[in-house]
Write an enzyme that holds these catalytic residues in place. Structure first.
Site, PDB file in Angstrom:
ATOM      1  N   ASN A  12       0.870  -1.183   0.000  1.00  0.00           N
ATOM      2  CA  ASN A  12       0.000   0.000   0.000  1.00  0.00           C
ATOM      3  C   ASN A  12       0.905   1.230   0.000  1.00  0.00           C
ATOM      4  O   ASN A  12       1.541   1.521   1.004  1.00  0.00           O
ATOM      5  CB  ASN A  12      -0.889  -0.044   1.258  1.00  0.00           C
ATOM      6  N   LYS A  14       0.026   4.303  -0.229  1.00  0.00           N
ATOM      7  CA  LYS A  14      -0.576   5.505   0.384  1.00  0.00           C
ATOM      8  C   LYS A  14      -0.342   6.711  -0.533  1.00  0.00           C
ATOM      9  O   LYS A  14      -0.309   6.545  -1.756  1.00  0.00           O
ATOM     10  CB  LYS A  14      -0.026   5.705   1.802  1.00  0.00           C
ATOM     11  N   HIS A  99      -9.245   1.445   5.332  1.00  0.00           N
ATOM     12  CA  HIS A  99      -7.940   1.592   5.978  1.00  0.00           C
ATOM     13  C   HIS A  99      -8.075   2.552   7.154  1.00  0.00           C
ATOM     14  O   HIS A  99      -8.846   3.509   7.103  1.00  0.00           O
ATOM     15  CB  HIS A  99      -6.912   2.114   4.959  1.00  0.00           C
ATOM     16  N   GLU A 101      -6.369   4.909   8.122  1.00  0.00           N
ATOM     17  CA  GLU A 101      -6.136   6.328   7.791  1.00  0.00           C
ATOM     18  C   GLU A 101      -7.384   6.950   7.172  1.00  0.00           C
ATOM     19  O   GLU A 101      -7.653   8.134   7.370  1.00  0.00           O
ATOM     20  CB  GLU A 101      -4.905   6.441   6.879  1.00  0.00           C
ATOM     21  N   GLU A 169      -5.043  -4.745  10.979  1.00  0.00           N
ATOM     22  CA  GLU A 169      -3.977  -3.760  11.133  1.00  0.00           C
ATOM     23  C   GLU A 169      -4.182  -2.984  12.432  1.00  0.00           C
ATOM     24  O   GLU A 169      -4.993  -2.045  12.477  1.00  0.00           O
ATOM     25  CB  GLU A 169      -3.989  -2.772   9.966  1.00  0.00           C
ATOM     26  N   GLY A 175       3.028   2.222  10.643  1.00  0.00           N
ATOM     27  CA  GLY A 175       4.018   3.273  10.441  1.00  0.00           C
ATOM     28  C   GLY A 175       4.830   3.622  11.684  1.00  0.00           C
ATOM     29  O   GLY A 175       5.536   4.634  11.710  1.00  0.00           O
ATOM     30  N   SER A 214       3.759  -2.201  10.229  1.00  0.00           N
ATOM     31  CA  SER A 214       5.213  -2.301  10.414  1.00  0.00           C
ATOM     32  C   SER A 214       5.790  -3.656  10.018  1.00  0.00           C
ATOM     33  O   SER A 214       6.720  -4.156  10.652  1.00  0.00           O
ATOM     34  CB  SER A 214       5.603  -1.935  11.852  1.00  0.00           C
TER      35      SER A 214
HETATM   36  P1  PGA Z   1       3.196   0.258   7.524  1.00  0.00           P
HETATM   37  O1  PGA Z   1       1.700   0.483   6.989  1.00  0.00           O
HETATM   38  O2  PGA Z   1       3.681  -1.030   6.927  1.00  0.00           O
HETATM   39  O3  PGA Z   1       3.970   1.446   7.023  1.00  0.00           O
HETATM   40  O4  PGA Z   1       3.114   0.190   9.012  1.00  0.00           O
HETATM   41  C1  PGA Z   1       0.795  -0.581   6.876  1.00  0.00           C
HETATM   42  C2  PGA Z   1      -0.510  -0.091   6.318  1.00  0.00           C
HETATM   43  O5  PGA Z   1      -0.960   0.993   6.690  1.00  0.00           O
HETATM   44  O6  PGA Z   1      -1.146  -0.787   5.490  1.00  0.00           O
END
Ligand code: PGA
Length: 256
Positions: A12, A14, A99, A101, A169, A175, A214
């Site tokens: 992803n 983003k 997601h 976010e 998640e 992140g 992560s």
């Molecule tokens: P990350 O993000 O691997 O940077 O922690 C995962 C995600 O949001 O799908």
């Protein structure tokens, strides 16, 4: 892993990526060619601006291309939004919905996420439905309750193992470089499996449940080797082809 379920390693991007990043997509598309592709599916979700060119780059590659979100209605006066039909029209095959976010930045509810998954299905897209608890919810011992509510509310009744992927998640792991313990991931995924099996019977048993938050080359094998973890949704580490490919190749050992 789940017996007889093909794992999925999904990236992803983003809000990252311009034409300058097409080399990374090309490198990933090349890197996933080979015998492992028969056992493990790979997917990259670049920003919408790159979808059409990305699918063209993947013409002769097993790498699938997906979008990061879609609108919940078919078309209309929704400036700036992208429909599931438009995504399919770019030859993309998957779309991430819900997601964390999007849930945070745009206050997306479970009902909205479910509507997005439904319209994705109507356009023959695989919906990757994201759920996960916040740090406060985990500290308050409410993780499984939150997952139960989000799963029930976000996954549509028409979900099958072919058209839906669930991504667990934990919000606090996205992140941050933090990951839950293997035992915590195992507990969450076993719980989600039981919920899916109860609601969708055999389809729920075979539905993929990804772990995200992560995931890096260094922890991929440990995380993806856990029971009921059927792949990964990778953010930051998917931006570099070497890192994404190293995560994908963790399955060389896991599937040996
Ligand atoms: P990350 O993000 O691997 O940077 O922690 C995962 C995600 O949001 O799908």
């Amino acid at each position: 892993m789940t017996p007889n379920v093909t794992p999925l390693v999904a990236g992803n991007w983003k809000m990252h990526g311009t034409r300058a990043s097409l080399d990374q997509i090309k490198a990933i598309a090349e890197g996933v060619k080979g015998p492992l592709a028969a056992k493990v599916q790979s997917l990259l979700c670049p920003p919408a601006t790159l979808l059409y060119v990305a699918t063209a780059l993947c013409d002769d590659s097993p790498l699938a291309i997906g979008a990061q979100d879609c609108h919940e209605t078919a078309s209309g006066a929704h400036t700036g939004d992208i429909s599931a039909e438009m995504i399919a029209d770019c030859f993309a095959t998957h779309v991430i919905v819900g997601h964390s976010e999007r849930r945070t930045d745009h206050e997306e509810s479970d009902a909205l996420v479910r509507a997005k998954a439904e319209i994705a299905h109507r356009n023959d897209l695989v919906a990757i439905v994201c759920i996960g608890e916040t740090e406060a919810e985990r500290k308050g011992g409410r993780t499984l309750d939150v997952l139960k509510t989000q799963l029930a509310g976000s996954v549509p009744d028409g979900a099958t193992a072919a058209n839906t992927v669930v991504a667990y998640e934990p919000v606090w792991a996205i992140g941050t470089g933090l990951t839950p313990t293997v035992a915590d991931v195992a507990e969450a995924h076993a719980f989600l499996r039981a919920e899916l099996a109860r609601r969708f019977a055999g389809e729920g048993v075979a539905m993929r449940i990804l772990y995200g938050g992560s995931v890096k080359p260094g922890n991929a094998k440990d995380l993806m080797g856990i029971d009921n973890v059927d792949g990964a949704l990778v953010g930051g580490a998917s931006l570099k082809s070497e890192d994404f490919l190293a995560i994908y190749r963790a399955y060389e050992d896991l599937t040996a």
